[in-house]
Design a protein around this motif. Structure first.
Motif, PDB file in Angstrom:
ATOM      1  N   PHE B  37       0.850  -1.198   0.000  1.00 26.09           N
ATOM      2  CA  PHE B  37       0.000   0.000   0.000  1.00 26.09           C
ATOM      3  C   PHE B  37       0.883   1.244   0.000  1.00 26.09           C
ATOM      4  O   PHE B  37       1.542   1.548   0.989  1.00 26.09           O
ATOM      5  CB  PHE B  37      -0.921   0.023   1.226  1.00 26.09           C
ATOM      6  CG  PHE B  37      -2.029  -0.989   1.162  1.00 26.09           C
ATOM      7  CD1 PHE B  37      -1.858  -2.263   1.667  1.00 26.09           C
ATOM      8  CD2 PHE B  37      -3.249  -0.661   0.572  1.00 26.09           C
ATOM      9  CE1 PHE B  37      -2.878  -3.213   1.600  1.00 26.09           C
ATOM     10  CE2 PHE B  37      -4.273  -1.598   0.496  1.00 26.09           C
ATOM     11  CZ  PHE B  37      -4.087  -2.876   1.006  1.00 26.09           C
ATOM     12  N   LYS B  45      -3.800   5.193   4.628  1.00 26.50           N
ATOM     13  CA  LYS B  45      -3.259   3.845   4.412  1.00 26.50           C
ATOM     14  C   LYS B  45      -3.459   2.948   5.644  1.00 26.50           C
ATOM     15  O   LYS B  45      -3.932   1.826   5.522  1.00 26.50           O
ATOM     16  CB  LYS B  45      -1.751   3.910   4.096  1.00 26.50           C
ATOM     17  CG  LYS B  45      -1.398   4.573   2.792  1.00 26.50           C
ATOM     18  CD  LYS B  45       0.089   4.505   2.494  1.00 26.50           C
ATOM     19  CE  LYS B  45       0.970   5.262   3.477  1.00 26.50           C
ATOM     20  NZ  LYS B  45       0.705   6.714   3.562  1.00 26.50           N
ATOM     21  N   GLU B 119       2.523  -1.482   4.573  1.00 26.37           N
ATOM     22  CA  GLU B 119       2.258  -0.045   4.469  1.00 26.37           C
ATOM     23  C   GLU B 119       3.559   0.678   4.172  1.00 26.37           C
ATOM     24  O   GLU B 119       4.479   0.704   4.986  1.00 26.37           O
ATOM     25  CB  GLU B 119       1.649   0.494   5.772  1.00 26.37           C
ATOM     26  CG  GLU B 119       1.393   1.983   5.670  1.00 26.37           C
ATOM     27  CD  GLU B 119       0.724   2.587   6.888  1.00 26.37           C
ATOM     28  OE1 GLU B 119       0.296   1.846   7.787  1.00 26.37           O
ATOM     29  OE2 GLU B 119       0.659   3.828   6.924  1.00 26.37           O
TER      30      GLU B 119
END
Lengths: 216, 216
Positions: B37, B45, B119
């Motif tokens: 992401f 996020k 992330e």
């Protein structure tokens, strides 16, 4: 920043600082006060600059350098004020550097401006490492980015002279605590802070008073 | 990315791609589906990842790698779900890279997860250049960033598999036209797009259906 060989990285930063110093000397010689606006994408850097231009119309002659990875959206937004503006597209670079500013300054009639506003690339990490030669550096953040961004990116706040917390009108729609941002700043990077809602022209006068008219 | 010597830069990217491929092979061997992401600071996020974890509780075993320049705010947010999570602090780096992921994978019991959510660092420029070895890469953007961010940062959208436009509930409070973002995506980077309001759990089911259950 990307990982680079230490000796090479050092040269890169040293060279940048050298050119930044030359840029600043040139600007000082021409009696131009320059401000580097850093901050994340969408924090409102362009709108803050637009509002400052509006406040200074007829009072100070403003020139602008806008940096973007690609495109001329911000350039067009500034151009409509009929002020000198240079667009820098960095391609893939995530920050402006002193060398890019050096060349941009060649495209502005420095005899004819009093204030230079520089909009850096939207990024809270990389621009911190590259001085441009401006008199002041500031970070524009938006409450919509969350209230943890100071803790997450301390360096850019620490090397700045001032912080603009923008879009404060949206704080009530978000789970964002402005006081928490202020407390983090106080602890991590105690700087001059301005609370603004640039869209509705709130807080900009205070910023202009401090930045341009040197009040407070 | 920062300017680096071309030959050196090439090696850096080649080396990264090589490790990314190895990471992906390892994950495939362990039957783990991994998603990277990317997206700007404050785009949401972490919250999107939190909501995906909630949807998968009791259905899939999720592991998470969170990247931040500094601090453990996001780590703590994920930790509360009692899933394996590794925090990567990059110091000054503006992106994760495959080597960092390689080491993070050593700290997760890969026999015990089905899905890995990564992330990346909040940045719309640099992460695009560094594959991590995930099966899918996506960008999370927020309507509060303005409606010009696709045009301004085409590369990260072009190299992605999907785009999440988050905080759509705030579009009405902003001068932001979601249709304009969709049109830009259609022209510049036609990808699978999800409109979400993660805070109010809207649009997340569709994302999970596509990403995890392979519906649509």
């Amino acid at each position: 920043m990307h990982k680079i060989d230490i000796s090479m990285g050092k040269d890169l930063f040293e060279e940048n600082d050298k050119i930044a110093k030359e840029n600043n000397e040139l600007l000082k010689k021409k009696n131009i006060m320059a401000v580097d606006f850093m901050g994340s994408i969408g924090s409102g850097k362009t709108l803050v600059i637009e509002k400052i231009i509006e406040k200074l119309l007829g009072k100070k002659k403003v020139g602008v350098i806008v940096g973007d990875v690609t495109g001329d959206d911000d350039y067009k937004r500034i151009k409509k004020y009929n002020v000198p503006v240079v667009n820098i597209n960095t391609g893939k670079e995530c920050h402006l550097d002193a060398h890019l500013i050096e060349h941009a300054l060649e495209d502005i009639d420095l005899e004819n401006i009093d204030v230079l506003l520089v909009e850096n690339i939207g990024n809270l990490v990389c621009p911190a490492d590259f001085m441009l030669g401006c008199d002041k550096r500031g970070v524009v953040i938006s409450v919509t980015e969350g209230d943890d961004m100071v803790r997450k990116h301390p360096l850019i706040f620490q090397i700045s002279d001032f912080v603009v917390i923008n879009k404060i009108d949206l704080a009530e729609y978000m789970d964002v605590n402005v006081d928490k941002i202020l407390r983090d700043l106080e602890t991590i990077a105690p700087k001059k802070v301005f609370l603004t809602d640039a869209r509705h022209d709130k807080g900009i006068d205070e910023l202009v008073d401090w930045l341009i008219w040197k009040k407070n």
